[in-house]
Design a protein around this motif. Structure first.
Motif, PDB file in Angstrom:
ATOM      1  N   GLU A 165      47.054  -9.833 -18.656  1.00 46.78           N
ATOM      2  CA  GLU A 165      47.235  -9.551 -20.080  1.00 46.78           C
ATOM      3  C   GLU A 165      47.302  -8.047 -20.336  1.00 46.78           C
ATOM      4  N   LYS A 166      46.480  -7.267 -19.618  1.00 44.82           N
ATOM      5  CA  LYS A 166      46.517  -5.807 -19.776  1.00 44.82           C
ATOM      6  C   LYS A 166      47.869  -5.255 -19.340  1.00 44.82           C
ATOM      7  N   GLN A 167      48.400  -5.793 -18.248  1.00 47.18           N
ATOM      8  CA  GLN A 167      49.687  -5.293 -17.777  1.00 47.18           C
ATOM      9  C   GLN A 167      50.799  -5.655 -18.755  1.00 47.18           C
ATOM     10  N   LYS A 168      50.750  -6.857 -19.319  1.00 45.96           N
ATOM     11  CA  LYS A 168      51.744  -7.243 -20.326  1.00 45.96           C
ATOM     12  C   LYS A 168      51.609  -6.366 -21.569  1.00 45.96           C
ATOM     13  N   LEU A 169      50.374  -6.049 -21.948  1.00 42.22           N
ATOM     14  CA  LEU A 169      50.166  -5.182 -23.108  1.00 42.22           C
ATOM     15  C   LEU A 169      50.727  -3.788 -22.849  1.00 42.22           C
ATOM     16  N   ALA A 170      50.455  -3.247 -21.662  1.00 38.97           N
ATOM     17  CA  ALA A 170      50.969  -1.920 -21.324  1.00 38.97           C
ATOM     18  C   ALA A 170      52.494  -1.917 -21.326  1.00 38.97           C
ATOM     19  N   LEU A 171      53.089  -2.990 -20.837  1.00 36.95           N
ATOM     20  CA  LEU A 171      54.546  -3.085 -20.823  1.00 36.95           C
ATOM     21  C   LEU A 171      55.101  -3.190 -22.232  1.00 36.95           C
ATOM     22  N   ALA A 172      54.482  -4.026 -23.057  1.00 32.75           N
ATOM     23  CA  ALA A 172      54.945  -4.166 -24.440  1.00 32.75           C
ATOM     24  C   ALA A 172      54.812  -2.853 -25.196  1.00 32.75           C
ATOM     25  N   ARG A 173      53.730  -2.120 -24.952  1.00 32.86           N
ATOM     26  CA  ARG A 173      53.535  -0.821 -25.618  1.00 32.86           C
ATOM     27  C   ARG A 173      54.599   0.178 -25.177  1.00 32.86           C
ATOM     28  N   ALA A 174      54.989   0.115 -23.890  1.00 31.66           N
ATOM     29  CA  ALA A 174      56.035   1.014 -23.396  1.00 31.66           C
ATOM     30  C   ALA A 174      57.397   0.667 -23.974  1.00 31.66           C
ATOM     31  N   LEU A 175      57.609  -0.612 -24.272  1.00 33.20           N
ATOM     32  CA  LEU A 175      58.913  -1.061 -24.754  1.00 33.20           C
ATOM     33  C   LEU A 175      59.044  -1.042 -26.268  1.00 33.20           C
ATOM     34  N   ILE A 176      57.945  -0.881 -26.986  1.00 36.83           N
ATOM     35  CA  ILE A 176      57.977  -1.105 -28.430  1.00 36.83           C
ATOM     36  C   ILE A 176      58.850  -0.087 -29.156  1.00 36.83           C
ATOM     37  N   ARG A 177      59.076   1.067 -28.535  1.00 37.19           N
ATOM     38  CA  ARG A 177      59.960   2.068 -29.148  1.00 37.19           C
ATOM     39  C   ARG A 177      61.385   1.989 -28.610  1.00 37.19           C
ATOM     40  N   ASP A 178      61.688   0.910 -27.878  1.00 37.24           N
ATOM     41  CA  ASP A 178      63.040   0.708 -27.331  1.00 37.24           C
ATOM     42  C   ASP A 178      63.517   1.916 -26.533  1.00 37.24           C
ATOM     43  N   PRO A 179      62.807   2.268 -25.457  1.00 40.69           N
ATOM     44  CA  PRO A 179      63.226   3.420 -24.660  1.00 40.69           C
ATOM     45  C   PRO A 179      64.548   3.161 -23.965  1.00 40.69           C
ATOM     46  N   GLN A 180      65.279   4.229 -23.711  1.00 40.04           N
ATOM     47  CA  GLN A 180      66.511   4.087 -22.941  1.00 40.04           C
ATOM     48  C   GLN A 180      66.215   3.841 -21.464  1.00 40.04           C
ATOM     49  N   VAL A 181      65.098   4.418 -20.993  1.00 39.67           N
ATOM     50  CA  VAL A 181      64.717   4.285 -19.587  1.00 39.67           C
ATOM     51  C   VAL A 181      63.234   3.957 -19.500  1.00 39.67           C
ATOM     52  N   LEU A 182      62.910   2.987 -18.654  1.00 39.80           N
ATOM     53  CA  LEU A 182      61.525   2.594 -18.420  1.00 39.80           C
ATOM     54  C   LEU A 182      61.228   2.703 -16.931  1.00 39.80           C
ATOM     55  N   PHE A 183      60.192   3.485 -16.591  1.00 37.70           N
ATOM     56  CA  PHE A 183      59.721   3.609 -15.215  1.00 37.70           C
ATOM     57  C   PHE A 183      58.497   2.716 -15.032  1.00 37.70           C
ATOM     58  N   LEU A 184      58.435   2.020 -13.900  1.00 39.74           N
ATOM     59  CA  LEU A 184      57.282   1.182 -13.598  1.00 39.74           C
ATOM     60  C   LEU A 184      56.888   1.380 -12.140  1.00 39.74           C
ATOM     61  N   ASP A 185      55.584   1.587 -11.918  1.00 37.77           N
ATOM     62  CA  ASP A 185      55.062   1.789 -10.575  1.00 37.77           C
ATOM     63  C   ASP A 185      54.260   0.561 -10.163  1.00 37.77           C
ATOM     64  N   GLU A 186      54.864  -0.299  -9.352  1.00 39.34           N
ATOM     65  CA  GLU A 186      54.195  -1.511  -8.835  1.00 39.34           C
ATOM     66  C   GLU A 186      53.501  -2.303  -9.956  1.00 39.34           C
ATOM     67  N   PRO A 187      54.194  -2.693 -11.002  1.00 35.66           N
ATOM     68  CA  PRO A 187      53.528  -3.313 -12.157  1.00 35.66           C
ATOM     69  C   PRO A 187      52.916  -4.683 -11.866  1.00 35.66           C
ATOM     70  N   CYS A 188      53.326  -5.336 -10.787  1.00 39.10           N
ATOM     71  CA  CYS A 188      52.821  -6.688 -10.487  1.00 39.10           C
ATOM     72  C   CYS A 188      51.965  -6.719  -9.231  1.00 39.10           C
ATOM     73  N   ALA A 189      51.555  -5.547  -8.743  1.00 41.69           N
ATOM     74  CA  ALA A 189      50.866  -5.471  -7.450  1.00 41.69           C
ATOM     75  C   ALA A 189      49.603  -6.309  -7.399  1.00 41.69           C
ATOM     76  N   ASN A 190      48.864  -6.383  -8.512  1.00 40.25           N
ATOM     77  CA  ASN A 190      47.570  -7.065  -8.499  1.00 40.25           C
ATOM     78  C   ASN A 190      47.561  -8.343  -9.340  1.00 40.25           C
ATOM     79  N   LEU A 191      48.741  -8.898  -9.596  1.00 37.88           N
ATOM     80  CA  LEU A 191      48.842 -10.044 -10.493  1.00 37.88           C
ATOM     81  C   LEU A 191      49.132 -11.331  -9.726  1.00 37.88           C
ATOM     82  N   ASP A 192      48.729 -12.451 -10.333  1.00 37.29           N
ATOM     83  CA  ASP A 192      49.036 -13.748  -9.738  1.00 37.29           C
ATOM     84  C   ASP A 192      50.482 -14.130 -10.049  1.00 37.29           C
ATOM     85  N   GLY A 193      50.903 -15.280  -9.505  1.00 38.53           N
ATOM     86  CA  GLY A 193      52.295 -15.686  -9.647  1.00 38.53           C
ATOM     87  C   GLY A 193      52.723 -15.890 -11.083  1.00 38.53           C
ATOM     88  N   ALA A 194      51.841 -16.524 -11.892  1.00 40.19           N
ATOM     89  CA  ALA A 194      52.201 -16.798 -13.286  1.00 40.19           C
ATOM     90  C   ALA A 194      52.382 -15.502 -14.065  1.00 40.19           C
TER      91      ALA A 194
END
Length: 238
Positions: free
Chosen positions: A137-166
């Motif tokens: 949920e924290k990772q989804k929140l961080a992603l939503a916060r990064a996207l909320i201003r509709d950036p032209q470019v989004l950088f992500l560093d291993e965003p799913c490294a510690n997450l389960d399959g779902a």
């Protein structure tokens, strides 16, 4: 008309600390179309390269240049770290914060934040303290916060490294939707499966050097360097 900050160009850009080359020299042109995946073994310099491109890693030499002035370029990009940075505020306040910083009226920011909560499956949890969310949920929140201003470019560093399959599937769905809306995504991952699902273009690093840049279908069927082929075969690179 929105000024495009792309393409992004790196010209002999490198970072060297205490006599050790962390990344580079790198020559690279990125148009930002779709999802660009950055891969390589641990210590290859992937995080450093992402930080160089985003402008939060001081260069030791060379240049990183956007197609727009620095102020415009900085305002049009976002970065999501492997360990999400969560403010000690409510879920809704975390999402409203970047909008309020840019002058969006409180009512409008609240509405957009509520819509973002629904998008990431946190509807009904707007008032919850964000630090109490699960890792996914924290990772989804961080992603939503990064996207909320509709950036032209989004950088992500291993965003799913510690997450389960779902949680990984949910993050990938959000990324595919963002790419579909026109956001250029540049993302590191160790997961070959994830790269195959998401990538349009591939970057491959080893020992601080960028040694391959090719369309994803070419990379996965006919990587040109022995290091990349070994990595794809699951061999250990030293």
């Amino acid at each position: 008309m929105v000024t495009s900050i792309l393409p992004l160009r790196l010209d002999r850009a490198f970072v060297k600390r205490r006599g050790k080359m962390l990344a580079g020299p790198v020559d690279l042109d990125l148009t930002g179309d779709g999802v660009t995946i950055l891969m390589g073994p641990n210590g290859a310099g992937k995080t450093t390269l992402l930080r160089m491109m985003h402008g939060i890693e001081r260069l030791s030499g060379g240049t990183v240049t956007w197609a727009a002035d620095e102020e415009t370029a900085r305002a049009a990009q976002s970065f999501v770290f492997q360990t999400p940075v969560i403010m000690r505020r409510s879920v809704l306040e975390n999402l409203m914060y970047p909008l309020r910083l840019t002058g969006v009226a409180k009512a409008a920011a609240r509405k957009r934040a509520e819509d973002a909560c629904a998008m990431i499956g946190l509807a009904g949890q707007e008032g919850q303290r964000a630090t109490r969310l699960s890792g996914g949920e924290k990772q989804k929140l961080a992603l939503a916060r990064a996207l909320i201003r509709d950036p032209q470019v989004l950088f992500l560093d291993e965003p799913c490294a510690n997450l389960d399959g779902a949680s990984t599937r949910e993050i990938e769905t959000l990324l595919q939707a963002a790419a579909g809306r026109g956001t250029g995504i540049i993302m590191s991952t160790h997961s070959i499966g994830q790269a195959k699902r998401l990538a349009r273009d591939m970057l491959f690093m080893n020992r601080g050097r960028l040694i391959e840049h090719s369309p994803a279908d070419v990379f996965f069927t006919s990587a040109t360097t022995p290091e990349a082929r070994a990595f794809l075969n699951g061999d250990i690179l030293e």
